[in-house]
Design a protein around this motif. Structure first.
Motif, short mmCIF file in Angstrom:
data_model
loop_
_atom_site.label_atom_id
_atom_site.label_comp_id
_atom_site.label_asym_id
_atom_site.label_seq_id
_atom_site.Cartn_x
_atom_site.Cartn_y
_atom_site.Cartn_z
N SER A 101 0.84 -1.20 0.00
CA SER A 101 0.00 0.00 0.00
C SER A 101 0.88 1.25 0.00
O SER A 101 1.97 1.25 0.57
CB SER A 101 -0.90 -0.01 1.25
OG SER A 101 -1.75 1.11 1.28
N THR A 103 -1.33 8.20 -2.22
CA THR A 103 -1.34 8.87 -3.51
C THR A 103 -1.81 10.31 -3.30
O THR A 103 -2.42 10.62 -2.26
CB THR A 103 -2.28 8.18 -4.52
OG1 THR A 103 -3.64 8.37 -4.10
CG2 THR A 103 -1.98 6.69 -4.62
N ARG A 115 -5.31 6.72 -1.64
CA ARG A 115 -4.43 5.59 -1.33
C ARG A 115 -4.71 4.46 -2.31
O ARG A 115 -5.83 4.33 -2.83
CB ARG A 115 -4.69 5.11 0.12
CG ARG A 115 -3.89 3.87 0.53
CD ARG A 115 -3.91 3.68 2.03
NE ARG A 115 -3.09 4.69 2.69
CZ ARG A 115 -1.77 4.60 2.84
NH1 ARG A 115 -1.12 3.53 2.40
NH2 ARG A 115 -1.11 5.56 3.44
N ILE A 116 -3.68 3.67 -2.57
CA ILE A 116 -3.84 2.48 -3.40
C ILE A 116 -3.24 1.29 -2.67
O ILE A 116 -2.14 1.39 -2.10
CB ILE A 116 -3.20 2.68 -4.79
CG1 ILE A 116 -3.51 1.49 -5.69
CG2 ILE A 116 -1.70 2.94 -4.70
CD1 ILE A 116 -3.29 1.77 -7.16
N THR A 137 -8.46 1.15 -4.62
CA THR A 137 -8.04 2.55 -4.75
C THR A 137 -9.07 3.42 -4.05
O THR A 137 -10.28 3.20 -4.15
CB THR A 137 -7.93 2.96 -6.23
OG1 THR A 137 -9.19 2.69 -6.89
CG2 THR A 137 -6.82 2.21 -6.93
N THR A 138 -8.56 4.40 -3.32
CA THR A 138 -9.41 5.39 -2.67
C THR A 138 -9.07 6.74 -3.28
O THR A 138 -7.91 7.18 -3.22
CB THR A 138 -9.19 5.42 -1.15
OG1 THR A 138 -9.40 4.10 -0.62
CG2 THR A 138 -10.14 6.39 -0.48
N VAL A 139 -10.06 7.38 -3.88
CA VAL A 139 -9.87 8.66 -4.55
C VAL A 139 -10.84 9.66 -3.94
O VAL A 139 -12.06 9.50 -4.05
CB VAL A 139 -10.10 8.55 -6.07
CG1 VAL A 139 -9.93 9.90 -6.74
CG2 VAL A 139 -9.16 7.52 -6.68
N ARG A 160 -14.07 4.72 -2.38
CA ARG A 160 -13.32 3.46 -2.45
C ARG A 160 -13.77 2.64 -3.66
O ARG A 160 -14.98 2.49 -3.91
CB ARG A 160 -13.56 2.67 -1.15
CG ARG A 160 -12.90 1.30 -1.09
CD ARG A 160 -13.33 0.61 0.19
NE ARG A 160 -12.94 -0.79 0.23
CZ ARG A 160 -11.85 -1.25 0.82
NH1 ARG A 160 -11.05 -0.41 1.44
NH2 ARG A 160 -11.57 -2.54 0.81
N HIS A 188 1.68 -0.02 -10.23
CA HIS A 188 1.23 0.88 -9.17
C HIS A 188 2.26 1.09 -8.06
O HIS A 188 2.16 2.06 -7.31
CB HIS A 188 -0.07 0.35 -8.56
CG HIS A 188 -1.19 0.27 -9.55
ND1 HIS A 188 -1.82 1.39 -10.06
CD2 HIS A 188 -1.80 -0.81 -10.13
CE1 HIS A 188 -2.76 1.02 -10.90
NE2 HIS A 188 -2.77 -0.30 -10.97
#
Length: 258
Positions: free
Chosen positions: A201, A204, A208-209, A218-220, A224, A242
């Motif tokens: 992990s 970003t 987070r990825i 992936t959390t943008v 999620r 990644h």
């Protein structure tokens, strides 16, 4: 150390001040993954600065707290920061504390006399920036509201995130060799969560990825998304794309043949 700076996309700071420390921690979190792959690849975990730098800088890998913060301490010292290693114990289910030397964190002194600072690139999903070590009020961070709380009976410190204790720190400085037993326990004990699952992990700019087993998460901006990966080739490609990790075989999760 210049190669280490290139690894995290940073230039050598003119001064070992708080702003430089903030940038270095953030860049480290965004480029060097928190991962436990060595446990599942049958690799040794060697807590010596030369070995840690070889793994993280030369091999382009990540690691868990002992490795990440152990290597980061070497970089910070080379740049002129004062660094002490602190031992911590994570809070588990029901508020139960982990083993002694469960976690390694860094107490950092800066040249601008703003510190000391609690720096940490090895606790996974945690604060993006260093925390003011002597501050006892709320400290706002992109990852939440943090607070360092004194433990009256022992003089230790609990680090809270959004009101929930994360780990307890002793104030006494340690050396890297002190953490060998903790690293061995986390590598071998069925009571540790690290041998039970494979995780990789990193932070970003958008969130987070995380790659866990065959699932890419992936959390943008708080949303999620989960993506199942079809086969071994897809998992290896995800590690490479990644996280920059070029593996010749998959880590073996429990119950999976090597």
């Amino acid at each position: 150390m210049d190669a280490y700076l290139r690894r995290i996309g940073a230039s050598r700071p003119r001064r070992a001040d708080a702003d430089a420390l903030r940038e270095l921690q953030l860049r480290h979190l965004q480029t060097v993954p928190f991962e436990n792959l060595s446990i599942h690849l049958g690799e040794d975990i060697v807590l010596e600065e030369k070995a840690l730098l070889a793994k993280i800088v030369e091999a382009g890998r990540g690691g868990f707290c002992y490795e990440l913060n152990g290597a980061f301490a070497g970089l910070l010292r080379d740049l002129g920061f004062g660094v002490s290693l602190l031992q911590g114990r994570g809070f588990g289910d029901g508020g139960r504390l982990g083993i002694p030397y469960d976690h390694l964190a860094l107490l950092v002194e800066t040249a601008d006399s703003t510190g000391p600072w609690l720096a940490d690139v090895g606790f996974g999903d945690h604060c993006h920036y260093p925390l003011a070590f002597d501050e006892r009020g709320d400290q706002e961070d992109p990852a939440g509201t943090f607070r360092i709380v004194e433990v009256p009976e022992s003089g230790d410190l609990d680090v809270h995130r959004d009101g929930k204790p994360q780990f307890r720190l002793e104030r006494r400085p340690r050396v890297l060799d002190d953490f060998r037993a903790g690293a061995w326990w986390h590598r071998t004990s069925p009571d540790s969560h690290f041998p039970r699952s494979v995780v990789c992990s990193r932070l970003t700019p958008e969130g987070r990825i995380t790659l866990s087993g065959r699932k890419l998460v992936t959390t943008v901006r708080g949303e999620r998304h989960e993506q199942p990966l079809a086969d071994d080739a897809a998992v290896l490609a995800a590690y490479r794309e990644h996280f920059g990790l070029v593996l010749d075989r998959l880590p073996s999760a429990p119950g999976r043949a090597t």
